[in-house]
Design an enzyme around this catalytic site. Structure first.
Site, PDB file in Angstrom:
ATOM      1  N   GLN A 107       7.389  -0.687  -3.278  1.00 24.20           N
ATOM      2  CA  GLN A 107       8.195  -1.910  -3.424  1.00 24.20           C
ATOM      3  C   GLN A 107       7.915  -2.838  -2.250  1.00 24.20           C
ATOM      4  OE1 GLN A 107      12.492  -0.740  -4.598  1.00 24.20           O
ATOM      5  NE2 GLN A 107      11.533   1.162  -3.996  1.00 24.20           N
ATOM      6  N   ASN A 108       7.184  -2.356  -1.263  1.00 23.03           N
ATOM      7  CA  ASN A 108       6.991  -3.127  -0.037  1.00 23.03           C
ATOM      8  C   ASN A 108       5.946  -4.223  -0.210  1.00 23.03           C
ATOM      9  OD1 ASN A 108       8.770  -1.290   0.922  1.00 23.03           O
ATOM     10  ND2 ASN A 108       7.299  -0.117   2.128  1.00 23.03           N
TER      11      ASN A 108
ATOM     12  N   HIS B 106       6.521  -5.475  -5.985  1.00 22.74           N
ATOM     13  CA  HIS B 106       7.195  -6.721  -5.609  1.00 22.74           C
ATOM     14  C   HIS B 106       6.258  -7.723  -4.925  1.00 22.74           C
ATOM     15  CE1 HIS B 106      11.240  -4.312  -5.691  1.00 22.74           C
ATOM     16  NE2 HIS B 106      10.823  -4.659  -6.893  1.00 22.74           N
TER      17      HIS B 106
ATOM     18  N   CYS C 174      -4.272 -28.874  -5.990  1.00 24.80           N
ATOM     19  CA  CYS C 174      -3.463 -29.812  -6.796  1.00 24.80           C
ATOM     20  C   CYS C 174      -2.305 -30.451  -6.018  1.00 24.80           C
ATOM     21  CB  CYS C 174      -2.941 -29.108  -8.050  1.00 24.80           C
ATOM     22  SG  CYS C 174      -1.585 -27.972  -7.716  1.00 24.80           S
TER      23      CYS C 174
ATOM     24  N   THR D 257      13.586   4.556   0.083  1.00 23.50           N
ATOM     25  CA  THR D 257      14.170   3.465  -0.715  1.00 23.50           C
ATOM     26  C   THR D 257      15.625   3.778  -1.010  1.00 23.50           C
ATOM     27  OG1 THR D 257      14.121   2.247  -2.825  1.00 23.50           O
ATOM     28  CG2 THR D 257      13.152   4.467  -2.848  1.00 23.50           C
TER      29      THR D 257
ATOM     30  N   ASN E 263      14.552  10.732   2.742  1.00 24.66           N
ATOM     31  CA  ASN E 263      15.370   9.623   3.231  1.00 24.66           C
ATOM     32  C   ASN E 263      16.344  10.193   4.261  1.00 24.66           C
ATOM     33  OD1 ASN E 263      17.307   7.370   3.346  1.00 24.66           O
ATOM     34  ND2 ASN E 263      16.353   6.663   1.445  1.00 24.66           N
TER      35      ASN E 263
ATOM     36  N   GLU F 231      19.255   9.176   4.662  1.00 25.85           N
ATOM     37  CA  GLU F 231      20.588   9.069   4.055  1.00 25.85           C
ATOM     38  C   GLU F 231      20.502   9.388   2.573  1.00 25.85           C
ATOM     39  OE1 GLU F 231      23.136   8.109   5.859  1.00 25.85           O
ATOM     40  OE2 GLU F 231      21.988   7.543   7.642  1.00 25.85           O
TER      41      GLU F 231
ATOM     42  N   ALA G 103      10.681   9.332   7.280  1.00 29.08           N
ATOM     43  CA  ALA G 103       9.394   9.536   6.606  1.00 29.08           C
ATOM     44  C   ALA G 103       8.294   9.916   7.603  1.00 29.08           C
ATOM     45  CB  ALA G 103       9.007   8.262   5.863  1.00 29.08           C
TER      46      ALA G 103
HETATM   47  C1  BJW Z   1      14.222   5.404   5.790  1.00 31.38           C
HETATM   48  C2  BJW Z   1      13.887   5.296   7.128  1.00 31.38           C
HETATM   49  C3  BJW Z   1      12.830   6.109   7.592  1.00 31.38           C
HETATM   50  C4  BJW Z   1      15.479   3.892   6.720  1.00 31.38           C
HETATM   51  N1  BJW Z   1      12.222   6.942   6.753  1.00 31.38           N
HETATM   52  N2  BJW Z   1      13.609   6.245   4.979  1.00 31.38           N
HETATM   53  C5  BJW Z   1      19.682  -2.835 -13.725  1.00 31.38           C
HETATM   54  C6  BJW Z   1      20.918  -2.589 -13.167  1.00 31.38           C
HETATM   55  C7  BJW Z   1      21.458  -3.477 -12.226  1.00 31.38           C
HETATM   56  C8  BJW Z   1      20.775  -4.619 -11.846  1.00 31.38           C
HETATM   57  C9  BJW Z   1      19.548  -4.864 -12.403  1.00 31.38           C
HETATM   58  C10 BJW Z   1      19.011  -3.978 -13.335  1.00 31.38           C
HETATM   59  N3  BJW Z   1      17.786  -4.450 -13.694  1.00 31.38           N
HETATM   60  C11 BJW Z   1      17.542  -5.602 -13.016  1.00 31.38           C
HETATM   61  C12 BJW Z   1      18.612  -5.881 -12.237  1.00 31.38           C
HETATM   62  C13 BJW Z   1      18.762  -7.069 -11.316  1.00 31.38           C
HETATM   63  C14 BJW Z   1      18.044  -6.891  -9.984  1.00 31.38           C
HETATM   64  C15 BJW Z   1      18.610  -5.665  -9.285  1.00 31.38           C
HETATM   65  O1  BJW Z   1      18.051  -4.597  -9.286  1.00 31.38           O
HETATM   66  N4  BJW Z   1      19.751  -5.846  -8.630  1.00 31.38           N
HETATM   67  C16 BJW Z   1      20.407  -4.738  -7.931  1.00 31.38           C
HETATM   68  C17 BJW Z   1      20.322  -4.978  -6.433  1.00 31.38           C
HETATM   69  C18 BJW Z   1      21.822  -4.668  -8.396  1.00 31.38           C
HETATM   70  N5  BJW Z   1      16.609  -6.774 -10.182  1.00 31.38           N
HETATM   71  C19 BJW Z   1      15.830  -7.832 -10.288  1.00 31.38           C
HETATM   72  O2  BJW Z   1      16.282  -8.965 -10.249  1.00 31.38           O
HETATM   73  C20 BJW Z   1      14.357  -7.600 -10.517  1.00 31.38           C
HETATM   74  N6  BJW Z   1      13.927  -8.376 -11.616  1.00 31.38           N
HETATM   75  C21 BJW Z   1      14.264  -8.083 -12.871  1.00 31.38           C
HETATM   76  O3  BJW Z   1      14.826  -7.069 -13.186  1.00 31.38           O
HETATM   77  O4  BJW Z   1      13.883  -9.036 -13.774  1.00 31.38           O
HETATM   78  C22 BJW Z   1      14.275  -8.906 -15.126  1.00 31.38           C
HETATM   79  C23 BJW Z   1      13.646 -10.041 -15.886  1.00 31.38           C
HETATM   80  C24 BJW Z   1      12.915  -9.756 -17.024  1.00 31.38           C
HETATM   81  C25 BJW Z   1      12.338 -10.806 -17.739  1.00 31.38           C
HETATM   82  C26 BJW Z   1      12.472 -12.112 -17.290  1.00 31.38           C
HETATM   83  C27 BJW Z   1      13.182 -12.386 -16.128  1.00 31.38           C
HETATM   84  C28 BJW Z   1      13.783 -11.339 -15.432  1.00 31.38           C
HETATM   85  C29 BJW Z   1      13.534  -8.086  -9.333  1.00 31.38           C
HETATM   86  C30 BJW Z   1      13.831  -7.340  -8.083  1.00 31.38           C
HETATM   87  C31 BJW Z   1      13.056  -7.978  -6.924  1.00 31.38           C
HETATM   88  C32 BJW Z   1      13.426  -7.379  -5.573  1.00 31.38           C
HETATM   89  N7  BJW Z   1      12.900  -8.213  -4.527  1.00 31.38           N
HETATM   90  C33 BJW Z   1      13.062  -7.798  -3.150  1.00 31.38           C
HETATM   91  C34 BJW Z   1      12.452  -8.899  -2.249  1.00 31.38           C
HETATM   92  C35 BJW Z   1      10.925  -8.845  -2.304  1.00 31.38           C
HETATM   93  C36 BJW Z   1      10.289  -9.903  -1.492  1.00 31.38           C
HETATM   94  C37 BJW Z   1      10.591  -9.799  -0.031  1.00 31.38           C
HETATM   95  O5  BJW Z   1      10.341  -8.788   0.628  1.00 31.38           O
HETATM   96  O6  BJW Z   1      11.088 -10.795   0.488  1.00 31.38           O
HETATM   97  O7  BJW Z   1      12.388  -6.557  -2.960  1.00 31.38           O
HETATM   98  S1  BJW Z   1      14.759  -7.449  -2.693  1.00 31.38           S
HETATM   99  C38 BJW Z   1      14.357  -6.064  -1.681  1.00 31.38           C
HETATM  100  O8  BJW Z   1      14.892  -4.847  -2.269  1.00 31.38           O
HETATM  101  C39 BJW Z   1      12.835  -5.927  -1.726  1.00 31.38           C
HETATM  102  C40 BJW Z   1      12.657  -4.443  -1.779  1.00 31.38           C
HETATM  103  O9  BJW Z   1      11.379  -4.125  -2.284  1.00 31.38           O
HETATM  104  C41 BJW Z   1      13.790  -4.023  -2.676  1.00 31.38           C
HETATM  105  C42 BJW Z   1      14.163  -2.570  -2.537  1.00 31.38           C
HETATM  106  O10 BJW Z   1      14.603  -2.282  -1.266  1.00 31.38           O
HETATM  107  P1  BJW Z   1      14.237  -0.888  -0.590  1.00 31.38           P
HETATM  108  O11 BJW Z   1      12.795  -0.788  -0.408  1.00 31.38           O
HETATM  109  O12 BJW Z   1      14.897   0.190  -1.333  1.00 31.38           O
HETATM  110  O13 BJW Z   1      14.862  -1.081   0.862  1.00 31.38           O
HETATM  111  P2  BJW Z   1      16.374  -0.857   1.364  1.00 31.38           P
HETATM  112  O14 BJW Z   1      16.542  -1.601   2.628  1.00 31.38           O
HETATM  113  O15 BJW Z   1      17.346  -1.129   0.290  1.00 31.38           O
HETATM  114  O16 BJW Z   1      16.455   0.702   1.645  1.00 31.38           O
HETATM  115  C43 BJW Z   1      15.734   1.287   2.705  1.00 31.38           C
HETATM  116  C44 BJW Z   1      15.943   2.789   2.658  1.00 31.38           C
HETATM  117  O17 BJW Z   1      15.136   3.386   3.647  1.00 31.38           O
HETATM  118  C45 BJW Z   1      17.383   3.232   2.934  1.00 31.38           C
HETATM  119  O18 BJW Z   1      17.782   4.155   1.929  1.00 31.38           O
HETATM  120  C46 BJW Z   1      17.300   3.917   4.290  1.00 31.38           C
HETATM  121  O19 BJW Z   1      18.215   5.005   4.421  1.00 31.38           O
HETATM  122  C47 BJW Z   1      15.879   4.393   4.302  1.00 31.38           C
HETATM  123  N8  BJW Z   1      15.266   4.573   5.622  1.00 31.38           N
HETATM  124  N9  BJW Z   1      14.707   4.382   7.750  1.00 31.38           N
HETATM  125  C48 BJW Z   1      12.645   7.021   5.481  1.00 31.38           C
HETATM  126  N10 BJW Z   1      12.424   6.071   8.915  1.00 31.38           N
END
Ligand code: BJW
Length: 250
Positions: free
Chosen positions: A102-103, A120, A152, A190, A215, A217, A233
């Site tokens: 996802q990164n 992403h 453009c 994640t 993870n 947590e 990790a």
């Molecule tokens: C460690 C550590 C160490 C710390 N070692 N671990 C179903 C249910 C509910 C909602 C939805 C659903 N389906 C879709 C949705 C809506 C939405 C969504 O999911 N919302 C929820 C938050 C409620 N999803 C979307 O909008 C997606 N699009 C979509 O579904 O479109 C549908 C569609 C179809 C057709 C037409 C139009 C639309 C898109 C999601 C895009 C996410 N974008 C981001 C930003 C990317 C760009 C950027 O970087 O700026 O992506 S948001 C952000 O969250 C980023 C990440 O990739 C993503 C996930 O985060 P991640 O990687 O899990 O990080 P953290 O911080 O949350 O967690 C870190 C973890 O690491 C923690 O657990 C720590 O404990 C751990 N940790 N140190 C190992 N050393």
């Protein structure tokens, strides 16, 4: 980390060919890249709706670009950590290894992973909002904010997926195919709250794969994971790698 669980995980992985890994921001945390939702996470300081949505970009592209430019500057000098490097090594350890992330930071590629499925997008790529053309631009800071298309003149945007935007259908299809055909899926760093990425381990489990989570947590996935390895990790993956290699080449 629980030694028994780690050796159970190594035991499962050692006999397998098709292994998939899903990573999130946590794998890059030990390299110094902030996560989104942790105590020091980006969403604690900044509101996702004002920075990571198409509406935010439409209403204030300069503000959105300032934030992305700042993050690009933060990530540019960062090096992969042992977690990234172990996963890069696993592409030659398993006959069918796939890495889904996802990164957007590009650190898996920087550590030598050859094929990375970036759900992403990638922060180093820019996309023309009119033509859809994608280019890689590593310069940081960007000379002009917001940047514009040299062909453009329209705005360029970060080639990343914001909330409410669809993931690239081909990328998503490949990720689901790999999830439903792997024998084990490791889910590393994640929070497992953002969909559709968070659905991949459940797809793998439904198809009969073992799900191993790493993870510090617990997450919403933890109760359904076959093995939960609590820890960072950058520590758990090297330990797991050692156990795995001992079993493969005793
Ligand atoms: C460690 C550590 C160490 C710390 N070692 N671990 C179903 C249910 C509910 C909602 C939805 C659903 N389906 C879709 C949705 C809506 C939405 C969504 O999911 N919302 C929820 C938050 C409620 N999803 C979307 O909008 C997606 N699009 C979509 O579904 O479109 C549908 C569609 C179809 C057709 C037409 C139009 C639309 C898109 C999601 C895009 C996410 N974008 C981001 C930003 C990317 C760009 C950027 O970087 O700026 O992506 S948001 C952000 O969250 C980023 C990440 O990739 C993503 C996930 O985060 P991640 O990687 O899990 O990080 P953290 O911080 O949350 O967690 C870190 C973890 O690491 C923690 O657990 C720590 O404990 C751990 N940790 N140190 C190992 N050393």
């Amino acid at each position: 980390m629980n030694e028994k669980s780690a050796s159970d995980a190594a035991g499962i992985l050692s006999g397998l060919e098709r292994v998939a890994v899903l990573t999130g921001a946590g794998i890059s945390a030990e390299s110094g890249v902030p996560t989104f939702r942790g105590a020091d996470g980006l969403w604690r300081q900044y509101r996702a709706e004002t920075l990571a949505t198409p509406e935010a970009f439409e209403s204030d592209p300069k503000l959105v670009w300032e934030w992305y430019d700042w993050r690009r500057g933060l990530i540019a000098p960062v090096e992969p950590n042992p977690g990234h490097r172990i996963l890069a090594g696993w592409q030659d350890l398993f006959a069918g290894f796939s890495l889904i992330t996802q990164n957007v930071d590009g650190l898996h590629a920087k550590s030598g992973s050859r094929e990375v499925i970036e759900l992403h997008g990638n922060i180093w790529k820019l996309r023309c909002v009119r033509e859809g053309t994608v280019s890689e631009v590593r310069t940081t800071p960007l000379p002009r904010i917001p940047p514009v298309c040299s062909s453009c003149g329209a705005l360029l945007r970060p080639h990343v997926v914001w909330f409410g935007e669809a993931l690239d259908p081909a990328v998503l299809e490949r990720a689901f195919d790999l999830s439903s055909s792997c024998q084990a899926m490791l889910v590393v760093g994640t929070s497992s709250v953002v969909h559709p990425a968070a659905s991949l381990p459940r797809t793998a489990a439904r198809a009969g794969a073992a799900v191993i989570e790493i993870n510090p947590e617990p997450t919403p996935l933890t109760p359904d994971a076959d093995i939960f390895l609590a820890g960072k990790a950058g520590q758990v993956l090297p330990a797991l790698d050692r156990l795995l290699r001992e079993r493969r080449c005793p």
